[in-house]
Design a protein around this motif. Structure first.
Motif, mmCIF file in Angstrom:
data_model
loop_
_atom_site.group_PDB
_atom_site.id
_atom_site.type_symbol
_atom_site.label_atom_id
_atom_site.label_comp_id
_atom_site.label_asym_id
_atom_site.label_seq_id
_atom_site.Cartn_x
_atom_site.Cartn_y
_atom_site.Cartn_z
ATOM 1 N N ARG A 109 1.133 -1.484 -0.171
ATOM 2 C CA ARG A 109 -0.207 -0.050 -0.214
ATOM 3 C C ARG A 109 1.210 1.329 -0.083
ATOM 4 O O ARG A 109 0.633 2.349 -0.846
ATOM 5 N N LEU A 110 1.910 1.490 0.727
ATOM 6 C CA LEU A 110 2.804 2.297 0.722
ATOM 7 C C LEU A 110 3.630 2.568 -0.392
ATOM 8 O O LEU A 110 3.754 3.836 -1.053
ATOM 9 N N THR A 111 3.627 1.619 -1.030
ATOM 10 C CA THR A 111 4.355 1.932 -2.447
ATOM 11 C C THR A 111 3.823 2.089 -3.669
ATOM 12 O O THR A 111 3.450 2.861 -4.416
ATOM 13 N N LEU A 112 2.243 1.695 -3.709
ATOM 14 C CA LEU A 112 1.245 2.033 -4.357
ATOM 15 C C LEU A 112 0.736 3.756 -3.699
ATOM 16 O O LEU A 112 0.758 5.027 -5.166
ATOM 17 N N GLN A 113 0.643 4.226 -2.481
ATOM 18 C CA GLN A 113 0.564 5.690 -2.313
ATOM 19 C C GLN A 113 1.161 6.582 -2.833
ATOM 20 O O GLN A 113 1.292 7.875 -3.667
ATOM 21 N N LEU A 114 2.424 6.163 -2.691
ATOM 22 C CA LEU A 114 3.977 6.747 -2.825
ATOM 23 C C LEU A 114 3.027 7.346 -4.351
ATOM 24 O O LEU A 114 4.201 8.132 -5.103
ATOM 25 N N GLY A 115 3.625 6.212 -5.378
ATOM 26 C CA GLY A 115 3.244 6.232 -6.652
ATOM 27 C C GLY A 115 2.560 7.408 -6.840
ATOM 28 O O GLY A 115 2.132 7.637 -8.301
ATOM 29 N N LEU A 116 1.324 6.828 -5.868
ATOM 30 C CA LEU A 116 0.109 8.370 -6.810
ATOM 31 C C LEU A 116 0.621 9.249 -5.936
ATOM 32 O O LEU A 116 0.152 10.538 -6.669
ATOM 33 N N THR A 117 1.258 9.741 -4.991
ATOM 34 C CA THR A 117 2.155 11.349 -4.821
ATOM 35 C C THR A 117 2.391 11.536 -5.233
ATOM 36 O O THR A 117 2.131 13.045 -5.876
#
Length: 213
Positions: free
Chosen positions: A45-53
């Motif tokens: 989830r952290l990886t995905l959200q960093l990408g969205l960021t």
């Protein structure tokens, strides 16, 4: 206890293993598997959200959304870590063997409730202190910390808060995934009652043999 990471039925697991002795059941190896799925999910989830960021930074040219998402991700990861740490602590609290661990500098980091009861010292008094158990008996922690060699099934007789007891300890180095040595851990079991029962059994056998004669 010895630990390792493995895959069980397709799931990542942290396994801890330690021998145990029972007077009612066969003695054997106590193995506990702690699922790491929650940690892996949090990392994903952290990886995905960093990408969205990063995408939001490009599209919206703002850092406000990035801060919010990152904080939320770190909170999720921290919560997952605390859950795993709590479960591990419960396992250490529930076993009837003393577990003592030291870091690379020889400071005590783990002193479970069984160790507190046997040696009459609290974790608050022991955490961060050097190896100050009744020297020269330190259950091989200093030796293993320096040599990085495992000590298996070493027996000794020492005085504890419960009186003089026969203790058997296995001490192993603590090694990270990148093979760095970060300390040592000793798992200690009390063999006093088992040795007394074995002695009684041998005496009973001798008396039975004398009766037959």
């Amino acid at each position: 206890p010895a630990t390792r990471e493995l895959t069980f039925e397709g799931l990542p697991v942290l396994e801890a293993a330690a021998p145990f002795l029972s007077t009612e059941l066969p003695s054997g190896m106590f193995r506990v598997g702690l699922s790491l799925s929650a940690v892996d999910n949090a990392v994903n989830r952290l990886t995905l959200q960093l990408g969205l960021t990063a995408l939001l930074l490009v599209l919206l040219s703002t850092t406000v959304s990035a801060v919010v998402i990152t904080r939320r991700s770190l909170a999720d990861l921290g919560q997952s870590y605390r859950e795993v740490e709590t479960l591990t602590g419960r396992v250490l609290d529930s076993i009837d063997q003393a577990v003592i661990a030291v870091d690379a500098e020889g400071r005590i980091t783990i002193f479970n409730p069984t160790a507190e009861r046997w040696f009459g010292r609290s974790i608050d008094a022991m955490r961060g202190a050097g190896i100050v158990l009744a020297r020269p008996i330190d259950f091989g922690l200093e030796e293993v910390r320096v040599s990085h060699e495992t000590i298996g099934e070493r027996e000794l007789t020492c005085r504890t808060a419960l009186g003089e007891r026969v203790l058997v300890h296995s001490t192993t180095p603590l090694i990270t995934s990148d093979t760095a040595h970060v300390g040592a851990v000793a798992v200690i079991r009390d063999e006093t009652d088992a040795r007394a029962l074995a002695l009684q059994a041998r005496r009973a056998e001798r008396l039975s043999a004398m009766g037959q004669l």
